[in-house]
Design an enzyme around this catalytic site. Structure first.
Site, short mmCIF file in Angstrom:
data_model
loop_
_atom_site.label_atom_id
_atom_site.label_comp_id
_atom_site.label_asym_id
_atom_site.label_seq_id
_atom_site.Cartn_x
_atom_site.Cartn_y
_atom_site.Cartn_z
N ASP A 1 -22.62 -12.90 -18.89
CA ASP A 1 -21.80 -13.68 -19.72
C ASP A 1 -21.35 -12.29 -20.16
OD1 ASP A 1 -20.18 -14.62 -21.08
OD2 ASP A 1 -20.77 -16.54 -19.89
N GLN B 1 -16.68 -17.91 -8.40
CA GLN B 1 -15.43 -18.26 -8.07
C GLN B 1 -14.73 -18.25 -6.84
OE1 GLN B 1 -13.89 -15.54 -11.24
NE2 GLN B 1 -15.06 -14.44 -10.26
N ASP C 1 -13.54 -5.09 -11.45
CA ASP C 1 -12.50 -3.90 -10.46
C ASP C 1 -12.51 -2.88 -11.04
OD1 ASP C 1 -10.13 -3.28 -12.17
OD2 ASP C 1 -10.56 -5.69 -11.78
N ASP D 1 -10.98 -7.61 -20.54
CA ASP D 1 -10.57 -7.96 -19.59
C ASP D 1 -10.57 -8.61 -18.30
OD1 ASP D 1 -9.10 -7.14 -17.21
OD2 ASP D 1 -9.69 -5.55 -16.60
N ASP E 1 -7.66 -15.50 -16.54
CA ASP E 1 -6.69 -16.30 -17.49
C ASP E 1 -7.84 -17.35 -18.16
OD1 ASP E 1 -4.33 -15.30 -16.24
OD2 ASP E 1 -4.81 -16.33 -14.69
#
Ligand code: AAT
Length: 277
Positions: free
Chosen positions: A138, A32, A87, A156, A159
């Site tokens: 994954d 990403q 995070d 967590d 989207d």
């Protein structure tokens, strides 16, 4: 010159903009587009693919509410799995709980963990705790390979776009069910009830097919679309609404407390309607 970052069209036709003081880091990872920016309102913020993931000012709401409701529903949450959440905010909360002995974080993108440690130490500070194991793979593959192992599983996730699509599918929910022990609890972030009128009932339906107790609860997060955010829980044995919280250990939190735990399950009529059987 003013610089603004915009989360656009995660809800088609909607944009959320935030003024930026400085772009601190930007890169294309294997998965990403990652950005860390400093903002006047929210402090440092993490964006993935131009979508707001977390920020210094309001992250406590999301990370406390995705963690403590399940942890305090389970009488003995010794072993906890987090899928996504690179995070580290959920991990920081989980290790506050005195009964947690081990927390495993399975994050697909190593760079989210590394840049969070560098730029968001207030959020990532639990990731080096000896109770914590961080794995880069994954989450779908991980739960397929680990059966009957966890007391609590927390999803967590980003989207339902890109690598997270599978984290909203019924096969994955079934694998999580099998990965939990016989009295385990599953919880996932499940988007905004204002804008996800199809996704939220679908998740309820998939979880109801597995768990005797399936509940949705809400928290208020200004930087996610709609501000009103949902979490969905599947419980094999313990009911989060009727659990006795009078012995809550009372570690430090800024949003969560036993009254919020109970109140979060009180739903407005339009949300009740969304998830009615
Ligand atoms: N703690 C709030 C931040 C997040 S980030 C969600 C994380 O899920 C990202 O770091 C992403 O890399 C990771 N992820 C996505 N798919 C997978 C997968 N298949 N396996 C493991 N990790 C994955 C949540 C923000 C919510 C945003 C709401 N708009």
């Amino acid at each position: 010159m003013e610089l603004w970052f915009t989360e656009k069209d995660t809800v088609p036709g909607l944009a959320l903009s935030v003024k930026v003081n400085k772009v601190l880091h930007r890169e294309k990872t294997d998965f990403q587009d990652l950005a860390i920016v400093d903002t006047p309102i929210f402090g440092r913020m993490l964006f993935l693919d131009n979508i707001i993931m977390t920020n210094i000012k309001d992250e406590f709401v999301y990370h406390e509410m995705i963690s403590h409701v399940a942890l305090n529903t389970h009488p003995n949450p010794q072993k906890v799995l987090v899928i996504g959440g690179g995070d580290g905010g959920a991990i920081r909360e989980i290790i506050k709980h005195p009964k947690v002995e081990k927390a495993v974080l399975v994050e697909i993108d190593r760079r989210v963990v590394e840049t969070s440690k560098e730029y968001l130490p207030e959020i990532a500070c639990g990731l080096d705790d000896p109770k914590v194991e961080v794995l880069y793979e994954d989450g779908i593959k991980y739960v397929n390979e680990h059966k009957n192992e966890f007391d609590v599983i927390i999803v967590d996730s980003t989207d339902p776009i890109g690598p997270a699509v599978g984290l909203f599918e019924s096969n994955f929910y079934k694998s999580c069910y099998d990965s939990l022990k016989e009295d385990g609890i599953f919880v996932a972030q499940t988007e905004s009830p204002y804008y996800n009128e199809e996704l939220i009932p679908q998740i309820q339906k998939n979880l109801r097919a597995l768990y005797p107790i399936t509940k949705l609860y809400l928290a208020f997060i200004p930087t996610y679309p709609g501000g009103c955010w949902s979490f969905t829980m599947g419980c094999k044995k313990y009911d989060p609404e009727t659990v006795d919280l009078s012995n809550w250990p009372g570690y430090p939190t800024r949003y969560y407390n036993p009254e919020i735990h109970k109140a979060a399950f009180v739903l407005p009529n339009f949300v009740r309607e969304l998830i009615k059987e």
